[in-house]
Design an enzyme around this catalytic site. Structure first.
Site, PDB file in Angstrom:
ATOM      1  N   ARG A 103       0.884  -1.248  -0.102  1.00 16.54           N
ATOM      2  CA  ARG A 103      -0.025  -0.005  -0.029  1.00 16.54           C
ATOM      3  C   ARG A 103       0.997   1.291   0.046  1.00 16.54           C
ATOM      4  O   ARG A 103       2.016   1.091   0.251  1.00 16.54           O
ATOM      5  CB  ARG A 103      -0.723   0.196   1.168  1.00 16.54           C
ATOM      6  CG  ARG A 103       0.007   0.163   2.646  1.00 16.54           C
ATOM      7  CD  ARG A 103      -1.317   0.489   3.696  1.00 16.54           C
ATOM      8  NE  ARG A 103      -0.874   0.667   5.021  1.00 16.54           N
ATOM      9  CZ  ARG A 103      -0.391   1.914   5.485  1.00 16.54           C
ATOM     10  NH1 ARG A 103      -0.267   2.976   4.713  1.00 16.54           N
ATOM     11  NH2 ARG A 103       0.253   1.922   6.697  1.00 16.54           N
ATOM     12  N   GLU A 124       4.161  -5.719   7.017  1.00 14.91           N
ATOM     13  CA  GLU A 124       4.989  -5.228   7.571  1.00 14.91           C
ATOM     14  C   GLU A 124       6.322  -6.017   7.755  1.00 14.91           C
ATOM     15  O   GLU A 124       6.989  -6.197   8.965  1.00 14.91           O
ATOM     16  CB  GLU A 124       4.924  -4.445   8.777  1.00 14.91           C
ATOM     17  CG  GLU A 124       4.094  -3.094   8.651  1.00 14.91           C
ATOM     18  CD  GLU A 124       3.446  -2.248  10.026  1.00 14.91           C
ATOM     19  OE1 GLU A 124       4.535  -2.550  10.992  1.00 14.91           O
ATOM     20  OE2 GLU A 124       2.778  -1.763   9.982  1.00 14.91           O
ATOM     21  N   ASP A 201       9.481   7.540  11.882  1.00 15.51           N
ATOM     22  CA  ASP A 201       8.317   7.483  11.171  1.00 15.51           C
ATOM     23  C   ASP A 201       8.443   8.521  10.301  1.00 15.51           C
ATOM     24  O   ASP A 201       9.400   8.522   9.479  1.00 15.51           O
ATOM     25  CB  ASP A 201       7.022   7.585  12.240  1.00 15.51           C
ATOM     26  CG  ASP A 201       5.655   7.029  11.646  1.00 15.51           C
ATOM     27  OD1 ASP A 201       5.359   7.374  10.322  1.00 15.51           O
ATOM     28  OD2 ASP A 201       5.147   6.399  12.282  1.00 15.51           O
TER      29      ASP A 201
END
Length: 296
Positions: A103, A124, A201
């Site tokens: 994605r 993941e 992140d």
């Protein structure tokens, strides 16, 4: 809204499952961000406290402004246009249809008006993610593949000069840097910084080129000078810190998205505002939010 220097306060008790991708839209004096898990777009106006939300047709990882007042959104399956005036999404370009387990995850706009985004393995586990560049041509969107081998690509961010791209591979706890030439090609891949406590992140840069990194599982916003040396982090009251955006009239208000995803009930009792939107003041302005450039 009176905020203190480097002391995060909850300004919107939203408790998103996976808050991400904040962008400051100066013309609206508002912050847009997404909840990936809930497939939601949120707009928060600090001056009034007003919140407006929309539901996307599928999960979305990023929402980036276009110079015609719309947004280009990265949904699970590809790029979609989103018009907040009518609240509608329209499919634009499919990405990686040959990899149904992937994605789209995170993106940014560089000073040249190009979009950079990454894909990831939705589970993941596999290193099937890649980095892409998007430009607009007379024929439509042109998407160029640039790098691969990412399990969870994150960031990305571009330096204020537009010559360096920063990309995270979160499970590897690594922020990479690339050189960007005038044509938008990447070279010189290198390790920019490693994070030992938590996982990098989303990243953004401020006007001096400092890299600000939301740190998943690290309860902080990590910061690095342009040479990769670490500055003191900003402690956060929640574990899963995803990304920051600079906003306000002087671009010195730092907005921080967070997440509840992955936290068990015991942790959530200690961090009831996990997933909410936080903010604090800082002394160096962020870079203005760039917009994706439609030609013609």
């Amino acid at each position: 809204m009176t905020l203190k220097h480097h002391q995060p306060e909850c300004i919107l008790d939203l408790r998103a499952s996976l808050g991400e991708g904040p962008v400051w839209i100066e013309a609206e004096k508002s912050l847009y961000f997404v909840d990936i898990v809930e497939a939601r777009v949120h707009r928060f106006t600090p001056e009034t406290g007003a919140v407006k939300s929309w539901t996307a047709p599928k999960r979305l990882g990023f929402l980036l402004p276009v110079n015609d007042g719309t947004f280009l959104a990265g949904l699970v399956d590809g790029l979609h246009r989103f018009d907040p005036k009518i609240g509608e999404f329209s499919a634009h370009t499919e990405v990686e249809p040959e990899k149904p387990g992937n994605r789209l995850n995170d993106g940014c706009v560089d000073p040249e008006g190009r979009i950079w985004f990454g894909t990831m393995d939705d589970g993941e586990e596999n290193d099937t993610g890649s980095i892409y560049r998007v430009v607009h041509t007379p024929e439509g969107l042109s998407i160029t593949h640039h790098d691969e081998g990412y399990t969870v690509s994150n960031g990305p961010a571009v330096s204020p000069c537009g010559k360096i791209l920063y990309v995270c591979d979160s499970p590897e706890q690594t922020i990479f840097a690339f050189d960007i030439d005038a044509a938008g090609n990447l070279s010189g891949e290198r390790v920019f910084a490693k994070i030992s406590n938590g996982y990098p992140d989303g990243v953004v840069t401020d006007s001096e080129g400092t890299v600000w990194c939301g740190t998943w599982g690290g309860a902080r916003v990590s910061r690095f000078r342009p040479d990769g040396s670490e500055l003191p982090p900003i402690p956060m009251p929640v574990s899963n810190v995803t990304k920051v955006a600079f906003g306000g009239d002087d671009l010195k208000t730092v907005f921080v998205t967070t997440a509840r995803k992955g936290l068990d009930e015991d942790i959530l009792k200690k961090e009831p505002q996990a997933g909410s939107l936080f903010a604090f003041r800082t002394d160096v302005a962020g870079s203005p939010q760039n917009t994706f450039r439609l030609n013609g």
